[in-house]
Design an enzyme around this catalytic site. Structure first.
Site, PDB file in Angstrom:
ATOM      1  N   ASP A 147       0.760  -1.087  -0.033  1.00  0.00           N
ATOM      2  CA  ASP A 147      -0.051  -0.046   0.063  1.00  0.00           C
ATOM      3  C   ASP A 147       0.907   1.233  -0.067  1.00  0.00           C
ATOM      4  O   ASP A 147       1.195   1.693   0.995  1.00  0.00           O
ATOM      5  CB  ASP A 147      -0.874   0.084   1.082  1.00  0.00           C
ATOM      6  N   HIS A 149       0.650   7.807   3.627  1.00  0.00           N
ATOM      7  CA  HIS A 149       1.335   7.274   5.031  1.00  0.00           C
ATOM      8  C   HIS A 149       2.984   7.739   5.035  1.00  0.00           C
ATOM      9  O   HIS A 149       3.579   7.191   5.730  1.00  0.00           O
ATOM     10  CB  HIS A 149       0.949   5.966   4.893  1.00  0.00           C
ATOM     11  N   ILE A 190      -0.285   9.462   8.255  1.00  0.00           N
ATOM     12  CA  ILE A 190      -0.798   8.568   9.279  1.00  0.00           C
ATOM     13  C   ILE A 190      -0.558   6.923   8.972  1.00  0.00           C
ATOM     14  O   ILE A 190       0.067   6.715   7.790  1.00  0.00           O
ATOM     15  CB  ILE A 190      -2.360   8.862   9.264  1.00  0.00           C
ATOM     16  N   GLY A 237      -4.486   2.064   7.874  1.00  0.00           N
ATOM     17  CA  GLY A 237      -5.443   1.350   8.912  1.00  0.00           C
ATOM     18  C   GLY A 237      -5.168  -0.071   9.051  1.00  0.00           C
ATOM     19  O   GLY A 237      -5.470  -0.765  10.096  1.00  0.00           O
TER      20      GLY A 237
HETATM   21  C1  LIG Z   1      -6.956  -3.163   1.412  1.00  0.00           C
HETATM   22  C2  LIG Z   1      -7.619  -2.018   0.666  1.00  0.00           C
HETATM   23  C3  LIG Z   1      -7.710  -0.890   1.248  1.00  0.00           C
HETATM   24  C4  LIG Z   1      -8.767   0.266   1.088  1.00  0.00           C
HETATM   25  C5  LIG Z   1      -7.786   1.379   0.635  1.00  0.00           C
HETATM   26  C6  LIG Z   1      -7.293   2.108   2.028  1.00  0.00           C
HETATM   27  C7  LIG Z   1      -6.140   2.644   1.574  1.00  0.00           C
HETATM   28  C8  LIG Z   1      -5.115   3.320   2.851  1.00  0.00           C
HETATM   29  O1  LIG Z   1      -4.026   3.620   2.409  1.00  0.00           O
HETATM   30  C9  LIG Z   1      -5.854   4.441   3.793  1.00  0.00           C
HETATM   31  C10 LIG Z   1      -5.864   4.198   5.115  1.00  0.00           C
HETATM   32  O2  LIG Z   1      -5.257   3.346   5.527  1.00  0.00           O
HETATM   33  S1  LIG Z   1      -6.274   5.704   6.042  1.00  0.00           S
HETATM   34  C11 LIG Z   1      -5.991   5.468   7.418  1.00  0.00           C
HETATM   35  C12 LIG Z   1      -7.077   4.555   8.322  1.00  0.00           C
HETATM   36  N1  LIG Z   1      -8.368   5.106   8.336  1.00  0.00           N
HETATM   37  C13 LIG Z   1      -8.532   6.149   9.203  1.00  0.00           C
HETATM   38  O3  LIG Z   1      -7.686   6.516   9.733  1.00  0.00           O
HETATM   39  C14 LIG Z   1     -10.024   6.591   9.245  1.00  0.00           C
HETATM   40  C15 LIG Z   1     -10.605   6.769  10.467  1.00  0.00           C
HETATM   41  N2  LIG Z   1     -11.695   7.212  10.773  1.00  0.00           N
HETATM   42  C16 LIG Z   1     -12.522   8.590  10.508  1.00  0.00           C
HETATM   43  O4  LIG Z   1     -11.603   9.470  10.561  1.00  0.00           O
HETATM   44  C17 LIG Z   1     -13.595   8.702  10.690  1.00  0.00           C
HETATM   45  O5  LIG Z   1     -14.256   7.599  11.054  1.00  0.00           O
HETATM   46  C18 LIG Z   1     -14.423   8.965   9.197  1.00  0.00           C
HETATM   47  C19 LIG Z   1     -13.668  10.224   8.604  1.00  0.00           C
HETATM   48  C20 LIG Z   1     -14.008   7.661   8.301  1.00  0.00           C
HETATM   49  C21 LIG Z   1     -15.798   9.270   9.313  1.00  0.00           C
HETATM   50  O6  LIG Z   1     -16.125  10.290  10.349  1.00  0.00           O
HETATM   51  P1  LIG Z   1     -17.258  11.290   9.945  1.00  0.00           P
HETATM   52  O7  LIG Z   1     -17.052  12.010   8.846  1.00  0.00           O
HETATM   53  O8  LIG Z   1     -17.258  12.114  11.374  1.00  0.00           O
HETATM   54  O9  LIG Z   1     -18.480  10.324   9.672  1.00  0.00           O
HETATM   55  P2  LIG Z   1     -19.985  10.403  10.546  1.00  0.00           P
HETATM   56  O10 LIG Z   1     -20.514  11.685  10.553  1.00  0.00           O
HETATM   57  O11 LIG Z   1     -19.602   9.549  12.248  1.00  0.00           O
HETATM   58  O12 LIG Z   1     -20.806   9.329   9.863  1.00  0.00           O
HETATM   59  C22 LIG Z   1     -21.090   9.618   8.416  1.00  0.00           C
HETATM   60  C23 LIG Z   1     -21.575   8.285   7.750  1.00  0.00           C
HETATM   61  O13 LIG Z   1     -20.565   7.616   7.356  1.00  0.00           O
HETATM   62  C24 LIG Z   1     -20.540   6.235   8.296  1.00  0.00           C
HETATM   63  N3  LIG Z   1     -19.263   5.980   8.542  1.00  0.00           N
HETATM   64  C25 LIG Z   1     -18.542   6.633   9.612  1.00  0.00           C
HETATM   65  N4  LIG Z   1     -17.589   6.201   9.909  1.00  0.00           N
HETATM   66  C26 LIG Z   1     -17.400   5.010   8.992  1.00  0.00           C
HETATM   67  C27 LIG Z   1     -16.359   4.391   8.783  1.00  0.00           C
HETATM   68  N5  LIG Z   1     -15.215   4.293   9.339  1.00  0.00           N
HETATM   69  N6  LIG Z   1     -16.268   3.136   7.792  1.00  0.00           N
HETATM   70  C28 LIG Z   1     -17.750   3.291   7.111  1.00  0.00           C
HETATM   71  N7  LIG Z   1     -18.671   4.064   7.361  1.00  0.00           N
HETATM   72  C29 LIG Z   1     -18.438   4.936   8.227  1.00  0.00           C
HETATM   73  C30 LIG Z   1     -21.522   6.466   9.287  1.00  0.00           C
HETATM   74  O14 LIG Z   1     -22.296   5.230   9.672  1.00  0.00           O
HETATM   75  C31 LIG Z   1     -22.525   7.685   8.681  1.00  0.00           C
HETATM   76  O15 LIG Z   1     -23.563   6.753   7.951  1.00  0.00           O
HETATM   77  P3  LIG Z   1     -24.867   6.712   8.387  1.00  0.00           P
HETATM   78  O16 LIG Z   1     -25.218   8.322   8.610  1.00  0.00           O
HETATM   79  O17 LIG Z   1     -25.931   5.989   7.304  1.00  0.00           O
HETATM   80  O18 LIG Z   1     -25.166   5.991   9.820  1.00  0.00           O
END
Ligand SMILES: CCCCCCC[C@@H](O)CC(=O)SCCNC(=O)CCNC(=O)[C@H](O)C(C)(C)COP(=O)(O)OP(=O)(O)OC[C@H]1O[C@@H](n2cnc3c(N)ncnc32)[C@H](O)[C@@H]1OP(=O)(O)O
Length: 308
Positions: A207, A212, A227, A230
């Site tokens: 990845d 990152h 960062i 994940g």
């Molecule tokens: C192997 C293949 C890999 C795939 C590609 C990956 C590539 C990698 O290089 C990328 C990474 O590793 S990135 C690092 C890891 N991820 C993170 O750090 C994200 C951490 N999470 C956040 O920041 C927030 O939860 C955030 C920003 C995600 C959401 O927060 P908010 O915007 O505040 O959301 P919220 O208002 O609470 O909810 C909105 C709607 O979205 C749904 N939701 C929330 N968090 C979710 C999540 N983590 N995953 C899926 N859905 C999510 C909520 O349920 C909500 O929907 P609904 O209104 O229908 O309930």
């Protein structure tokens, strides 16, 4: 420079991904294990040496079950490029991961993959993509794993006039239900410090997202520094479960689900709390320095009762 998003959901959902294949070797599995923190602190007598070295005359190294999550990347060599979906890749975050394991991962393998875009959801402020990857051992034809990967595209929502999600109707939603963390004391707690170089090591497993590694890209994405992946955090959490609940037997892991709740900075300390529930473990991982939960989920085990 901001990149605007443009979505044609029907075009994206009707896209047929070509079947792909790739091979991995013991070297890939060992590098991955080091990337998720195996053997970082007590390498000499660690029960994790088996992930990086053939110890005690054992013929092959063992493979961590979370290694299978990489198959999503391996199955899409062009990255998440899909006709009908234009978005700013710098704002992409990994939202959730679900992995089913059908047999212990071989230490060397030629793997065939079938992948589809299984879901597309409009969350107004974001779009959510769900990919499903089925991976088969070429030699035997056996199913090795199924991955369901949720990608959260910030700023890419609002493409749909209806609140109904665009997704295949036969797609089993809620594979990664938001777990309810029990109020009682955890059965087990494991603390592990990530290294400042953790993401730079982990990325070598495939990845190469600059979020990152590149400080400028990280800033554009809204972070003070690059960062952690994940899936690296998930690898740390599942290692904790293997150590504390499975008595070091990685083959007890049947399925893994996790929702990424907050980013982790390389160098931070991860504390994974575990509760026994049903045939598995509810877990959550916190960053000790910021006292924030960054990941939570459920791991289903084979033969939980006999192992404790
Ligand atoms: C192997 C293949 C890999 C795939 C590609 C990956 C590539 C990698 O290089 C990328 C990474 O590793 S990135 C690092 C890891 N991820 C993170 O750090 C994200 C951490 N999470 C956040 O920041 C927030 O939860 C955030 C920003 C995600 C959401 O927060 P908010 O915007 O505040 O959301 P919220 O208002 O609470 O909810 C909105 C709607 O979205 C749904 N939701 C929330 N968090 C979710 C999540 N983590 N995953 C899926 N859905 C999510 C909520 O349920 C909500 O929907 P609904 O209104 O229908 O309930």
């Amino acid at each position: 420079m901001a990149v605007s998003s443009e979505f044609d959901p029907s075009l994206a959902l009707s896209h047929k991904f070509p079947d792909t294949s790739h091979s991995y070797t013991e070297r890939d599995a060992a590098l991955y294990a080091l990337g998720v923190g195996a053997c970082a602190w007590d390498a000499v007598d660690s029960d994790e040496l088996k992930y990086v070295y053939h110890e005690n005359g054992q013929e092959f190294i063992k493979v961590l079950p979370t290694f299978a999550a990489l198959f999503t990347f391996n199955s899409m060599p062009n990255g998440f490029v899909i006709p009908g979906l234009e978005y700013d890749p710098r704002l992409l975050l990994h939202g959730q991961q679900y992995i089913e394991l059908y047999k212990p991962l071989p230490s060397n393998c030629h793997v065939n993959h079938k992948v589809c875009l299984a879901g597309l959801h409009d969350k107004a402020k974001a779009a959510i993509l769900e990919f499903e990857t089925k991976s088969y051992e070429k030699e035997s034809g056996d199913l090795l794993s199924v991955n369901r990967t949720t990608v959260y595209l910030r700023g890419a929502g609002g493409f749909s006039k209806s609140s109904k999600p665009f997704s295949y109707t036969n797609y089993p939603r809620n594979q990664v239900p938001t777990v309810k963390i029990p109020e009682n004391k955890p059965f087990s707690v494991f603390e592990d410090r990530t290294q400042p170089s953790q993401a730079l090591v982990y990325r070598l497993s495939g990845d190469y997202n600059p979020l990152h590694s590149d400080p400028m890209i990280a800033k554009v994405a809204g972070f003070s520094q690059p960062i952690l992946h994940g899936l690296c955090t998930l690898g740390f959490a599942v290692r904790a479960i293997i150590k504390c609940i499975c008595k070091g037997d990685q083959d007890k892991i049947k399925s893994i689900s996790g929702r990424f709740l907050l980013h982790v900075y390389p160098g931070e300390t991860l504390v994974t709390e575990m509760w026994l529930e049903g045939s598995g473990v509810i877990y959550r991982t916190l960053v000790k320095e910021r006292k924030r939960t960054v990941l939570s989920g459920y791991v289903e085990l084979r033969g939980l009762t006999s192992s404790l």
